[in-house]
Design a protein around this motif. Structure first.
Motif, PDB file in Angstrom:
ATOM      1  N   THR A  59      -7.101  -3.023 -13.320  1.00 13.32           N
ATOM      2  CA  THR A  59      -7.791  -3.979 -12.444  1.00 13.32           C
ATOM      3  C   THR A  59      -6.788  -4.829 -11.669  1.00 13.32           C
ATOM      4  N   PHE A  60      -5.782  -5.348 -12.361  1.00 11.52           N
ATOM      5  CA  PHE A  60      -4.752  -6.115 -11.655  1.00 11.52           C
ATOM      6  C   PHE A  60      -3.988  -5.242 -10.657  1.00 11.52           C
ATOM      7  N   GLY A  61      -3.736  -4.003 -11.017  1.00  8.49           N
ATOM      8  CA  GLY A  61      -3.057  -3.085 -10.102  1.00  8.49           C
ATOM      9  C   GLY A  61      -3.864  -2.810  -8.847  1.00  8.49           C
ATOM     10  N   VAL A  62      -5.168  -2.612  -9.008  1.00 10.15           N
ATOM     11  CA  VAL A  62      -6.033  -2.366  -7.851  1.00 10.15           C
ATOM     12  C   VAL A  62      -6.110  -3.608  -6.971  1.00 10.15           C
ATOM     13  N   LEU A  63      -6.219  -4.780  -7.590  1.00  7.65           N
ATOM     14  CA  LEU A  63      -6.243  -6.016  -6.797  1.00  7.65           C
ATOM     15  C   LEU A  63      -4.938  -6.206  -6.024  1.00  7.65           C
ATOM     16  N   ALA A  64      -3.814  -5.912  -6.660  1.00  5.64           N
ATOM     17  CA  ALA A  64      -2.522  -6.023  -5.964  1.00  5.64           C
ATOM     18  C   ALA A  64      -2.432  -5.006  -4.831  1.00  5.64           C
ATOM     19  N   GLY A  71      -2.125  -6.988   3.798  1.00  7.60           N
ATOM     20  CA  GLY A  71      -1.010  -7.747   4.334  1.00  7.60           C
ATOM     21  C   GLY A  71      -0.934  -9.174   3.829  1.00  7.60           C
ATOM     22  N   LYS A  72      -1.685  -9.504   2.795  1.00  5.82           N
ATOM     23  CA  LYS A  72      -1.687 -10.869   2.270  1.00  5.82           C
ATOM     24  C   LYS A  72      -0.588 -11.104   1.249  1.00  5.82           C
ATOM     25  N   MET A  73       0.113 -10.067   0.858  1.00  7.80           N
ATOM     26  CA  MET A  73       1.205 -10.220  -0.100  1.00  7.80           C
ATOM     27  C   MET A  73       2.459 -10.548   0.700  1.00  7.80           C
ATOM     28  N   ARG A  74       2.985 -11.743   0.509  1.00 10.76           N
ATOM     29  CA  ARG A  74       4.069 -12.225   1.355  1.00 10.76           C
ATOM     30  C   ARG A  74       5.427 -12.100   0.716  1.00 10.76           C
TER      31      ARG A  74
END
Length: 84
Positions: A59-64, A71-74
């Motif tokens: 679940t955390f992997g899919v969210l990441a 493009g929200k991961m900065r």
């Protein structure tokens, strides 16, 4: 006969190789397939606690993955680029 653990391990190696080559989206797909194999393996062995932790990790992997895709991961690997 090949077990789901072996198939998951092979997919994990494929995902790591694709990550090394810079093909991030393809590697995430390989990692998710590996996780699916491990969920099936844990279910077959009646290891419900293991299955729970695998599902939480997926679940955390899919969210990441979705955060990265939109493009929200900065974050960047270069330290200078992370300082704001």
């Amino acid at each position: 006969m090949v077990s789901f653990a072996v198939i998951g391990g092979i997919l994990l190696n494929i995902g790591a190789y694709l990550t090394f080559k810079g093909k991030i989206y393809e590697s995430v797909a390989a990692f998710l397939l590996a996780d699916l194999c491990w969920v099936i393996m844990a279910y077959e062995r009646d290891d419900y606690l293991g299955m729970f932790f695998i599902v939480v990790g997926v679940t955390f992997g899919v969210l990441a993955f979705f955060k990265m895709q939109t493009g929200k991961m900065r974050k960047n690997l270069n330290k200078d680029d992370n300082d704001i």
